[in-house]
Design a protein around this motif. Structure first.
Motif: not given
Ligand code: PFF
Length: 438
Positions: A23-25, A27-29, A103-105, A215-225, A313-315
């Motif tokens: 989830s964390a790794v 396209i953000g990375n 939009y990520y999709l 935050f984006f990269s660690l997937s924080l704030g989306s509830g995924a973790l 993870g987001l889905f």
């Molecule tokens: N962490 C993902 C990235 O770096 O591409 C983006 C992301 C995934 C944000 C999942 C939030 C999330 F729940």
């Protein structure tokens, strides 16, 4: 039989860790991190970014896991269990994750475009794709793939998919970066990337960008973790997995930096070209390289796999919330989320076709990334931290953070979460808004 996705549990601790890494790794990375580094003066960006990751990332990630694990529920139900009205905070967070996913999709679909064009041994330009309606087709295909993974459940779908994908990802990234750093001129790229500039610490814009990207990269704030944490067994400890996830995610960002800047500098390109860095420059770079089609296909497979594991993870965030709140089956919840995501994502997909849907003269997708990728995620993390630290019993939070761990978070951690973290986030949101409009 486990018909209810909420009652499922990770088969193994490594399965949980790999799913969170997946989830964390993303396209953000590989796409967002290098272009943001490029726009913010290379090594100048690294210090604030790493400070935010270590200073805030560890405790906030643990908090999400701890709350999910304690309530064993989706984001909406977990917050509702703290206080009835807080379910609306959960709904807000689930909506943000749905908006980011939409939009990520589409972006993963573009990656699929380059991947297939390289695999077919042709070089296509970004504009060749946006002159057609390919964006819509690829968006729908990617959404269907993600829905299929989620439809198989936590163990059979998410855990299995991430176990395989994360291993593929790392086994492509390491040799590929090792190859890139041996290219002539790569050294300049590397020193641009890692030479720190301590004066950047006085620039608030860099701190704002670092916080958003962390935050984006660690997937924080989306509830995924939190959602992934809700499938943990009672005995699972949290600190070690958190450190493993954060260090792997950071290592991937750094490797991606080595890879991209080596390629960019060895081809005499500018690193500060903004958002299109990967999509505009890299296909051209591969086109001019020996074995370029193979290298291009490998690079875009890497991005594609990374994107898919994050999208899963987001889905799962809105799916688990709908399933639990409406007491419906996983299948139905998955179909509802698919319908919603297609409806919300369609204008983003259309904005990169001849229709070019725009808001305030910017492409709809760029608008969504601005609003939800930067502010939405940061605001959602703020809502989460405030909901938990202000309304959940302090001893219960500490008990869950410290369970089965030799390291114990002290009492004042709660006060940091209650006052310092929200104040920092609010400060950064205001600053980044001011600087964005400057
Ligand atoms: N962490 C993902 C990235 O770096 O591409 C983006 C992301 C995934 C944000 C999942 C939030 C999330 F729940």
């Amino acid at each position: 039989m486990k018909s209810d996705i909420e009652r499922e549990e990770w088969k193994s601790s490594s399965g949980f860790i790999l799913a969170c890494i997946g989830s964390a790794v993303g396209i953000g990375n590989i796409w967002r991190f290098p272009y943001i580094v490029g726009e913010n003066g290379g090594g100048a960006f690294l210090i604030p970014f790493l400070m935010v990751v270590v200073g805030l990332g560890i405790s906030l990630m643990m908090l999400e896991f701890a709350v999910g694990k304690y309530f064993r529920s989706s984001i909406v139900k977990s917050l509702e269990k703290i206080k009835n009205n807080l379910k609306w905070s959960g709904v807000f967070i689930a909506c943000v994750s749905l908006a980011v996913l939409s939009y990520y999709l589409v972006v993963i679909g573009w990656i699929g475009f380059f991947l297939s064009s390289f695999a077919a041994e042709t070089f296509m330009e970004f504009e060749q794709m946006t002159d057609t309606y390919f964006s819509i087709v690829s968006f729908l295909v990617v959404a269907l793939i993600v829905m299929a993974v989620i439809g198989k459940g936590v163990i059979g779908g998410i855990e299995k998919f991430n176990k395989i994908s994360v291993l593929i990802l790392i086994s492509i990234l390491i040799p590929f970066s090792a190859y890139a750093v041996t290219l002539p001129g790569a050294f300049d790229g590397i020193s641009y990337f890692i030479t720190p500039d301590f004066s950047s610490l006085y620039n608030p814009k860099i701190w704002a960008t670092a916080l958003g990207q962390a935050f984006f990269s660690l997937s924080l704030g989306s509830g995924a973790l939190l959602t992934y944490g809700s499938y943990l067994g009672k005995r699972q400890f949290l600190l070690k997995p958190t450190i493993t996830i954060i260090s792997t995610n950071t290592a991937v960002s750094i490797l991606a930096g080595f890879l991209i800047f080596s390629l960019v500098f060895s081809n005499n390109q500018s690193p500060s070209q903004g958002l299109p860095l990967v999509f505009n420059i890299l296909p051209d770079i591969f086109a001019s390289m020996e074995h370029g089609t193979v290298l291009g296909a490998v690079f875009f497979s890497l991005l594609f796999v990374a994107g898919l594991t994050s999208a899963v993870g987001l889905f799962q965030v809105p799916t688990a919330s709908i399933q639990e709140s409406l007491k419906t089956s996983r299948r139905k919840a998955t179909l509802i989320v698919f319908g919603l995501v297609v409806a919300i994502g369609m204008p983003s997909a259309l904005s990169y076709t001849p229709l070019e849907i725009q808001v305030n003269q910017i492409k709809f997708l760029d608008f969504m990334d601005d609003i939800f990728g930067t502010y939405g995620i940061t605001l959602a993390e703020l809502v989460f931290v405030v909901s938990v630290s202000w309304f959940m019993c302090k001893t219960r939070i500490l008990e869950n953070l410290n369970k089965n761990s030799r390291f114990n978070f002290p009492d004042w951690t709660i006060y940091v979460m209650k006052f310092v973290v929200p104040a920092l986030i609010i400060f950064v949101i205001i600053f980044s808004a001011i600087f964005d409009n400057a």
